[in-house]
Design an enzyme around this catalytic site. Structure first.
Site, PDB file in Angstrom:
ATOM      1  N   LYS A 116       0.842  -1.194   0.000  1.00 56.66           N
ATOM      2  CA  LYS A 116       0.000   0.000   0.000  1.00 56.66           C
ATOM      3  C   LYS A 116       0.882   1.251   0.000  1.00 56.66           C
ATOM      4  CE  LYS A 116      -3.919  -2.278   2.163  1.00 56.66           C
ATOM      5  NZ  LYS A 116      -4.637  -2.666   3.376  1.00 56.66           N
ATOM      6  N   GLN A 126      -4.412  -1.151   9.515  1.00 56.05           N
ATOM      7  CA  GLN A 126      -4.506  -2.509   8.959  1.00 56.05           C
ATOM      8  C   GLN A 126      -5.182  -3.451   9.961  1.00 56.05           C
ATOM      9  OE1 GLN A 126      -3.686  -3.276   5.832  1.00 56.05           O
ATOM     10  NE2 GLN A 126      -4.086  -5.448   6.009  1.00 56.05           N
ATOM     11  N   ASP A 177     -10.496   3.697   4.189  1.00 55.96           N
ATOM     12  CA  ASP A 177     -11.137   2.385   4.019  1.00 55.96           C
ATOM     13  C   ASP A 177     -12.645   2.489   3.821  1.00 55.96           C
ATOM     14  OD1 ASP A 177      -9.411   0.104   4.156  1.00 55.96           O
ATOM     15  OD2 ASP A 177      -9.009   0.546   6.267  1.00 55.96           O
TER      16      ASP A 177
HETATM   17  N1  GUN Z   1      -7.133  -6.216   6.262  1.00 62.24           N
HETATM   18  C1  GUN Z   1      -7.490  -6.936   5.177  1.00 62.24           C
HETATM   19  N2  GUN Z   1      -8.090  -6.160   4.247  1.00 62.24           N
HETATM   20  C2  GUN Z   1      -8.121  -4.912   4.768  1.00 62.24           C
HETATM   21  C3  GUN Z   1      -8.610  -3.676   4.275  1.00 62.24           C
HETATM   22  O1  GUN Z   1      -9.156  -3.556   3.169  1.00 62.24           O
HETATM   23  N3  GUN Z   1      -8.446  -2.610   5.119  1.00 62.24           N
HETATM   24  C4  GUN Z   1      -7.864  -2.723   6.337  1.00 62.24           C
HETATM   25  N4  GUN Z   1      -7.765  -1.622   7.080  1.00 62.24           N
HETATM   26  N5  GUN Z   1      -7.404  -3.864   6.809  1.00 62.24           N
HETATM   27  C5  GUN Z   1      -7.528  -4.950   6.029  1.00 62.24           C
END
Ligand code: GUN
Length: 310
Positions: free
Chosen positions: A68, A112, A135
């Site tokens: 990311k 995350q 998100d």
């Molecule tokens: N863990 C797995 N997928 C995601 C996501 O799309 N966002 C976040 N914050 N954590 C994750």
């Protein structure tokens, strides 16, 4: 939607299935994002910034966070990576979120998930400013999405919708069936498809005769987290199948080795579908690209700039 069965000189012939290339689609989207970022810099002196927070050392999460951050910087944005130890307390994490909420260089925040057991995940999501919620998990954004407001939309369903619109154009009147009712994918996907004038059914573990419901779908979205659960004979001929699942399973005949599969039995489904996303290389790459798009949208809104249409 392209018909799966073609008539050629009076003969019936099966049309080739489209394998939707999410990697190529995401690369094009990232290109448009980089252009928008460059314009924001030159026209408004604004550089969108995304802060990504990781607590602990889960190897899969470490890879996601690194990817990311890399994609953020590659698109010309500022990436801020915060890695905290596994034993971080809730107050400490909430204090960091408070700092990021108040930092003008940060336009998007992502924590995350999953978080270690001592931390209340919902309290953390609630603490992120809804305007910076990259998100789209904050209740303000889920509420806005459900009521037709200016929401930040969760990245995975947003990516699925973009691929569907690219493939099918107008989705009005299509039967959409979503297998899975999670807050991250199933529910927001249903709202997006409803907004696009689909007739939407959400299925789950208690749905009676799941295969029969799936066979109604012009658009079938599988997001249950169960390897190859959706079989080929659950797919209506010519349907578009979007496979959100990422499941690691043992590689047949190769002791100790694994491979990634989706929630759809790909070989079976592609013999019937009009188009299908593969795993890997389908929905996955779109999720990160949409995270960048959300950050740009958030930055525009925070600076009173009209957000670009991705
Ligand atoms: N863990 C797995 N997928 C995601 C996501 O799309 N966002 C976040 N914050 N954590 C994750």
């Amino acid at each position: 939607m392209r018909p799966r069965v073609r008539h050629v000189r009076g003969e019936i012939e099966m049309a080739e299935v489209d394998i939707i290339d999410g990697k190529a689609f995401a690369a094009k989207l990232r290109g448009r994002i980089a252009d928008a970022v460059s314009e924001m810099k030159s026209d408004h002196n604004v550089i969108p910034g995304l802060a990504v927070v990781l607590v602990g050392e889960d190897p899969a999460s470490q890879v996601y966070v690194r990817n990311k951050n890399k994609a953020t910087v590659k698109a010309g944005m500022n990436g801020f990576e915060h890695v905290l130890p596994m034993d971080t307390g809730q107050e400490e994490l909430l204090a960091l979120i408070g700092t990021l909420n108040g930092d003008d260089a940060v336009h998007g925040i992502l924590v995350q998930l999953p978080l270690p057991d001592q931390i209340d995940e919902q309290a953390v999501i609630d603490a992120i400013s809804p305007d910076k919620d990259a998100d789209g998990f904050h209740v303000v954004n889920t509420g806005r999405l459900a009521t037709g407001g200016d929401a930040i939309v969760p990245c995975t369903p947003l990516g699925c919708l973009m691929m569907l619109k690219d493939r099918m154009g107008d989705l009005s009147g299509k039967e959409a069936v979503i297998v899975g009712r999670s807050n991250i994918v199933g529910k927001p996907m249903a709202h997006l498809l409803l907004d696009a004038n689909c007739t939407v059914t959400i299925c789950h573990s208690r749905t009676a005769d799941l295969p029969e419901v799936c066979r109604r779908a012009d658009i079938l979205v599988a997001a249950v987290g169960r390897a190859e659960m959706v079989r080929g004979d659950w797919v209506k001929p010519g349907a578009i199948v979007i496979d959100v699942g990422i499941n690691r399973v043992p590689k047949p005949g190769e002791e100790g080795k694994t491979r990634l599969v989706g929630d759809v039995a790909f070989a079976e489904a592609k013999a019937v579908a009009g188009a299908i996303t593969p795993v890997p290389g389908g929905v996955g790459p779109m999720t990160i690209a949409c995270l960048l798009a959300n950050t740009v949208t958030a930055a525009c809104r925070q600076h009173g700039i009209a957000p670009p249409e991705f």
